[in-house]
Design a protein around this motif. Sequence first.
Motif, PDB file in Angstrom:
ATOM      1  N   ALA A 144      79.710 -14.165  28.206  1.00  9.19           N
ATOM      2  CA  ALA A 144      78.453 -14.736  27.741  1.00  9.19           C
ATOM      3  C   ALA A 144      77.764 -13.704  26.864  1.00  9.19           C
ATOM      4  O   ALA A 144      77.761 -12.510  27.175  1.00  9.19           O
ATOM      5  N   TRP A 145      77.211 -14.167  25.758  1.00  9.37           N
ATOM      6  CA  TRP A 145      76.404 -13.297  24.889  1.00  9.37           C
ATOM      7  C   TRP A 145      74.964 -13.772  24.987  1.00  9.37           C
ATOM      8  O   TRP A 145      74.577 -14.761  24.391  1.00  9.37           O
ATOM      9  N   ASP A 146      74.213 -13.058  25.824  1.00  7.31           N
ATOM     10  CA  ASP A 146      72.797 -13.333  26.020  1.00  7.31           C
ATOM     11  C   ASP A 146      72.050 -12.255  25.255  1.00  7.31           C
ATOM     12  O   ASP A 146      71.922 -11.106  25.717  1.00  7.31           O
ATOM     13  N   LEU A 147      71.544 -12.603  24.085  1.00  8.29           N
ATOM     14  CA  LEU A 147      70.963 -11.570  23.221  1.00  8.29           C
ATOM     15  C   LEU A 147      69.698 -10.964  23.813  1.00  8.29           C
ATOM     16  O   LEU A 147      69.266  -9.885  23.404  1.00  8.29           O
ATOM     17  N   GLY A 148      69.118 -11.637  24.815  1.00  8.97           N
ATOM     18  CA  GLY A 148      67.943 -11.063  25.469  1.00  8.97           C
ATOM     19  C   GLY A 148      68.285 -10.106  26.585  1.00  8.97           C
ATOM     20  O   GLY A 148      67.427  -9.340  27.045  1.00  8.97           O
ATOM     21  N   ASN A 149      69.534 -10.113  27.039  1.00  8.76           N
ATOM     22  CA  ASN A 149      69.947  -9.235  28.138  1.00  8.76           C
ATOM     23  C   ASN A 149      71.431  -8.925  27.989  1.00  8.76           C
ATOM     24  O   ASN A 149      72.276  -9.608  28.580  1.00  8.76           O
ATOM     25  N   PRO A 150      71.782  -7.922  27.221  1.00  6.03           N
ATOM     26  CA  PRO A 150      73.201  -7.593  27.001  1.00  6.03           C
ATOM     27  C   PRO A 150      73.952  -7.230  28.276  1.00  6.03           C
ATOM     28  O   PRO A 150      75.183  -7.245  28.282  1.00  6.03           O
ATOM     29  N   ASP A 151      73.210  -6.915  29.359  1.00  9.51           N
ATOM     30  CA  ASP A 151      73.890  -6.582  30.616  1.00  9.51           C
ATOM     31  C   ASP A 151      74.542  -7.807  31.250  1.00  9.51           C
ATOM     32  O   ASP A 151      75.418  -7.677  32.101  1.00  9.51           O
ATOM     33  N   ILE A 152      74.076  -8.995  30.870  1.00  7.86           N
ATOM     34  CA  ILE A 152      74.711 -10.212  31.374  1.00  7.86           C
ATOM     35  C   ILE A 152      75.930 -10.492  30.504  1.00  7.86           C
ATOM     36  O   ILE A 152      75.806 -10.856  29.338  1.00  7.86           O
ATOM     37  N   THR A 153      77.096 -10.288  31.059  1.00  8.79           N
ATOM     38  CA  THR A 153      78.320 -10.512  30.285  1.00  8.79           C
ATOM     39  C   THR A 153      79.068 -11.755  30.722  1.00  8.79           C
ATOM     40  O   THR A 153      79.969 -12.210  30.025  1.00  8.79           O
ATOM     41  N   ARG A 154      78.686 -12.311  31.900  1.00  6.83           N
ATOM     42  CA  ARG A 154      79.254 -13.597  32.323  1.00  6.83           C
ATOM     43  C   ARG A 154      78.123 -14.464  32.892  1.00  6.83           C
ATOM     44  O   ARG A 154      77.370 -15.037  32.144  1.00  6.83           O
ATOM     45  N   PHE A 155      77.996 -14.514  34.186  1.00 12.39           N
ATOM     46  CA  PHE A 155      76.942 -15.323  34.812  1.00 12.39           C
ATOM     47  C   PHE A 155      75.685 -14.471  35.013  1.00 12.39           C
ATOM     48  O   PHE A 155      75.768 -13.258  35.208  1.00 12.39           O
ATOM     49  N   PRO A 156      74.511 -15.088  34.991  1.00 15.02           N
ATOM     50  CA  PRO A 156      73.291 -14.341  35.306  1.00 15.02           C
ATOM     51  C   PRO A 156      73.315 -13.910  36.767  1.00 15.02           C
ATOM     52  O   PRO A 156      73.989 -14.519  37.602  1.00 15.02           O
ATOM     53  N   PRO A 157      72.577 -12.849  37.112  1.00 18.06           N
ATOM     54  CA  PRO A 157      72.461 -12.462  38.525  1.00 18.06           C
ATOM     55  C   PRO A 157      71.911 -13.622  39.356  1.00 18.06           C
ATOM     56  O   PRO A 157      71.194 -14.485  38.845  1.00 18.06           O
ATOM     57  N   GLU A 158      72.274 -13.628  40.603  1.00 11.34           N
ATOM     58  CA  GLU A 158      71.843 -14.711  41.488  1.00 11.34           C
ATOM     59  C   GLU A 158      70.320 -14.831  41.483  1.00 11.34           C
ATOM     60  O   GLU A 158      69.599 -13.837  41.586  1.00 11.34           O
ATOM     61  N   GLY A 159      69.848 -16.054  41.307  1.00 10.90           N
ATOM     62  CA  GLY A 159      68.406 -16.306  41.278  1.00 10.90           C
ATOM     63  C   GLY A 159      67.801 -16.162  39.892  1.00 10.90           C
ATOM     64  O   GLY A 159      66.606 -16.409  39.709  1.00 10.90           O
ATOM     65  N   GLU A 160      68.593 -15.740  38.925  1.00 11.42           N
ATOM     66  CA  GLU A 160      68.092 -15.568  37.559  1.00 11.42           C
ATOM     67  C   GLU A 160      68.808 -16.551  36.635  1.00 11.42           C
ATOM     68  O   GLU A 160      69.738 -17.257  37.025  1.00 11.42           O
ATOM     69  N   THR A 161      68.351 -16.596  35.361  1.00 14.24           N
ATOM     70  CA  THR A 161      68.972 -17.443  34.347  1.00 14.24           C
ATOM     71  C   THR A 161      69.260 -16.601  33.111  1.00 14.24           C
ATOM     72  O   THR A 161      68.795 -15.449  32.993  1.00 14.24           O
ATOM     73  N   TYR A 162      70.037 -17.161  32.213  1.00 15.09           N
ATOM     74  CA  TYR A 162      70.137 -16.552  30.894  1.00 15.09           C
ATOM     75  C   TYR A 162      68.742 -16.516  30.277  1.00 15.09           C
ATOM     76  O   TYR A 162      67.879 -17.365  30.567  1.00 15.09           O
ATOM     77  N   THR A 163      68.495 -15.532  29.423  1.00 11.29           N
ATOM     78  CA  THR A 163      67.160 -15.328  28.865  1.00 11.29           C
ATOM     79  C   THR A 163      66.688 -16.579  28.137  1.00 11.29           C
ATOM     80  O   THR A 163      67.326 -17.051  27.188  1.00 11.29           O
ATOM     81  N   ARG A 164      65.568 -17.115  28.567  1.00 11.71           N
ATOM     82  CA  ARG A 164      65.086 -18.379  28.015  1.00 11.71           C
ATOM     83  C   ARG A 164      64.402 -18.167  26.670  1.00 11.71           C
ATOM     84  O   ARG A 164      63.821 -17.112  26.390  1.00 11.71           O
ATOM     85  N   GLY A 165      64.490 -19.201  25.830  1.00 10.15           N
ATOM     86  CA  GLY A 165      63.740 -19.217  24.574  1.00 10.15           C
ATOM     87  C   GLY A 165      64.283 -18.335  23.482  1.00 10.15           C
ATOM     88  O   GLY A 165      63.562 -18.057  22.512  1.00 10.15           O
ATOM     89  N   THR A 166      65.527 -17.875  23.597  1.00  8.28           N
ATOM     90  CA  THR A 166      66.079 -17.000  22.557  1.00  8.28           C
ATOM     91  C   THR A 166      66.605 -17.821  21.379  1.00  8.28           C
ATOM     92  O   THR A 166      66.837 -19.028  21.502  1.00  8.28           O
ATOM     93  N   PRO A 167      66.810 -17.190  20.219  1.00  7.38           N
ATOM     94  CA  PRO A 167      67.459 -17.901  19.114  1.00  7.38           C
ATOM     95  C   PRO A 167      68.787 -18.505  19.558  1.00  7.38           C
ATOM     96  O   PRO A 167      69.535 -17.881  20.317  1.00  7.38           O
ATOM     97  N   ASN A 168      69.051 -19.708  19.086  1.00  4.50           N
ATOM     98  CA  ASN A 168      70.247 -20.418  19.530  1.00  4.50           C
ATOM     99  C   ASN A 168      71.235 -20.590  18.375  1.00  4.50           C
ATOM    100  O   ASN A 168      70.908 -20.335  17.216  1.00  4.50           O
ATOM    101  N   VAL A 169      72.424 -21.042  18.717  1.00  5.72           N
ATOM    102  CA  VAL A 169      73.478 -21.281  17.719  1.00  5.72           C
ATOM    103  C   VAL A 169      73.836 -22.760  17.816  1.00  5.72           C
ATOM    104  O   VAL A 169      74.660 -23.164  18.627  1.00  5.72           O
ATOM    105  N   TRP A 170      73.162 -23.581  17.002  1.00  8.41           N
ATOM    106  CA  TRP A 170      73.399 -25.025  17.073  1.00  8.41           C
ATOM    107  C   TRP A 170      74.434 -25.481  16.044  1.00  8.41           C
ATOM    108  O   TRP A 170      74.992 -26.582  16.169  1.00  8.41           O
ATOM    109  N   SER A 171      74.691 -24.683  15.043  1.00  9.76           N
ATOM    110  CA  SER A 171      75.676 -25.051  14.028  1.00  9.76           C
ATOM    111  C   SER A 171      77.062 -24.562  14.446  1.00  9.76           C
ATOM    112  O   SER A 171      77.266 -24.123  15.577  1.00  9.76           O
TER     113      SER A 171
END
Length: 838
Positions: free
Chosen positions: A426-453
């Motif tokens: 996973a590439w979570d540009l708000g938290n580079p430490d998340i490389t696969r799943f978010p830590p338990e109880g957390e989510t991928y960083t919300r509201g970041t720039p997205n890749v819709w194309s």
Amino acid sequence: MSENKAGSSWAPWPVWLIVVLMVIGGGYLLYGGIQLIFLGGSWYFAPTGAALLLSAYLVARRNVQGLYIFLVVFAVSIAWSLWEVGVQFWPLVSRLVAPAVLGLLLFLAAPALTRGGRRISRGTSLAAVAVLLVGLGATGYRAFQPVPYVAATSEPEVIAQNVDAPSDWQHYGRTGHGTRYAPDTQITTDNVKDLQVAWTYRHGDVPLDPRGVGANDQNTPIQIGDTVYACTVRNVVHALDADTGDERWSFDPKAESPLWQRCRSVSYFESTGQISAGLQTIRAQEVAAEAARQAQDAAEASEENADVEDGAAETVDAPAAPAEEVQASSEAICQRRIVMTTIDARLISLDADTGAVCTQFGDNGTVDLKIGMGEVRPGFYFQTSAPTVANGIIVIGGWVVDNVAVGLPSGVVRGFDAETGELVWAWDLGNPDITRFPPEGETYTRGTPNVWSTPAFDAELGLVYLPTGNATPDFFGGHRRDFDEEYTSAVVALDIQTGRERWHFRTVNHDLWDYDVPSQPALYDLPDGSGGSQAALIQTTKRGQIFVLDRATGEPIFDVEEKAVPQGAAEGDWTAPTQPYSVGMPAIGVDLLTEARMWGATPFDQLYCRIEFRKLRYDGDFTPPGLDASLQWPGFFGGMNWGSSSIHEPTGYLVFNDTRSPHRIQLVPREIADNADAASSHEGLSGQLGTPYGAAKVTFMSPLGVPCQEPPYGTMTAIDLKTQKIAWQVPLGTVEDNGPLGIKMGLSMPIGMPTVGGPVTTASGLVFYSGTLDQNIRAFDLATGKEVWKHRLPAGTQVTPLVYTSPKTGRQYVVVSAGGSRASDVRGDYIIAFALPQ
């Protein structure tokens, strides 16, 4: 009695009809012209209106002086028009056709004007009428001629000899390089005129959308061997015989979304039974971690229970990873797979031969893409574009609803193993430490720039290239974080196997204009001038800027400069002092708007647009939105949009369509914005909840529903990448099915209309395109831009055509999905294939 009539001081009733037109027109020009003067605009309209009113009064009194005053007005109008716009055809039409028609009517009435001076004879009157008719006739003839805006002056030069043979169209852009180049040669500029319908398939999923919030057929089918795979707005997939269009199977995922419904394409994966290198690494790490844990447990148990001689402890060898741990299932089913996403955020793998769900993939064939995302309201997050299958990894971004609120679902991009559906990275540009799943109880960083194309990828370099948007909402950015700013409206290169960033290049600084990077990057090897080549990435943008980067490093190949831009953001926000401009490449459709560039079908709606233009705050590119209404040009529809470009690989011609549609933008106070509809993410009032302001957005148009600036509103352009010059540019689309007030005029007048979808180029030197507002598919000569074929469709399209040669019959096909254009109420469920007669 006759003598009394002849001596009457008032004109007969037919002349009064002309007088009424003059009074209405003159009154409006006088009233509007005075407003325009007070706004600092042109002084032409108010005096012209006053002169028309005086002329009307005299004509009503049968005074020939009224005609002479009009002739002075007409002469002044001609001189003023030439001074303001030169000899440009459409701007002159707007200024002079209406006065010419009025002059024709007055000359027809001239024999009735018997007072006030020397009368005009019937012969002189008819001669003047004839001259005006010839002029109007010549104008009408010219209006139907597809005259290029930039004419071709040379033939394209072949610079690449290693052209591929016809093969499958496996990806949205045909290959992972996204060039939309079809190496097919059977249909040529000489025989394209003979194309006829070879087959038609009707799937039944008509994109009806009573709320008008986004059911749009935007599908480009793919072709694998003798089968074509298409998807509908609700993600129903159909497999069709490539030569007959007969259905082989269909699959309905029962997908639903309350906002947008669309499916731009599906993808293909051929199983080898071997999981990806990225997943192999993860599995090996997991085995090693488990072995280390077991060793630790054994050591601790040994210390407690075993006799230890001389303080020595046994060493426990870590068990080797069993072979099956790094092998995927070798079941025969699903060796050839169709990979698809849905409008309710699911990733599904299907057997390409049968349409059966690949049960060994994910959870019984499906991966829930909402896992790790936190709260996802229905319709607020899903995939509008096709998944990208690269080196055994399925790369997935996602569309996040625009302009509704802050803190919406994350723009995280994830890589899934194409064999098993397991998350690899996973590439979570708000938290580079998340490389696969978010830590338990957390989510991928919300509201970041997205890749819709749609990303592109270079299999040899092992990089996938992501076009990013910006952190929601679009028109206020005071809340954005440093990482939001760093990756807004950018191109990001990730390692395909690990998802780790290699480089990124930002095309907009602190984006307040919805200038997401909408197009799939195109990958092409440019001549380096020394007999070699340079691996390039060509990125078209909504801004009309075209960036050419080294795809290994992200450094610009052609010059990019930071230039100062207007300042003055709304309270609580800020504006970047400079913005990047690709000065080494032509910019398309970005010339500064002025009052003189306002347009209308007549001087009257032109005057309206001039007044409205003067009311708006406009300081050029990047005029920041504020509480007073501002003008955004280019608008957020483009420039160039998601249809992306095509590169004719033998010659290095970059071919693309664009839209020229400015927007009126105004931030509105919170108490008003709280009533916004969540569906109004583009046009209309958007809430932008969590910020101080909502945003009201509307296309800048005249009361006739025509864009306020002069034509064209859409073009097709070819740029020679070897010289970085425009090779040709032509207007694209007519008013046949969408004219003023939305009237279907039935006129093939190539004014150049807003466009959607993208072009395809072929080895034989053709460009196929269908995404105009009229219901036509067209072919153009790559060398000149001249239209060489056109076929009427039962409904318009918003798609990129598919081109392939059947491996079974050797027959070349051009396939288009016709579900209806965005501006039309004519909708359909057609997939139509064209071919030369057998």
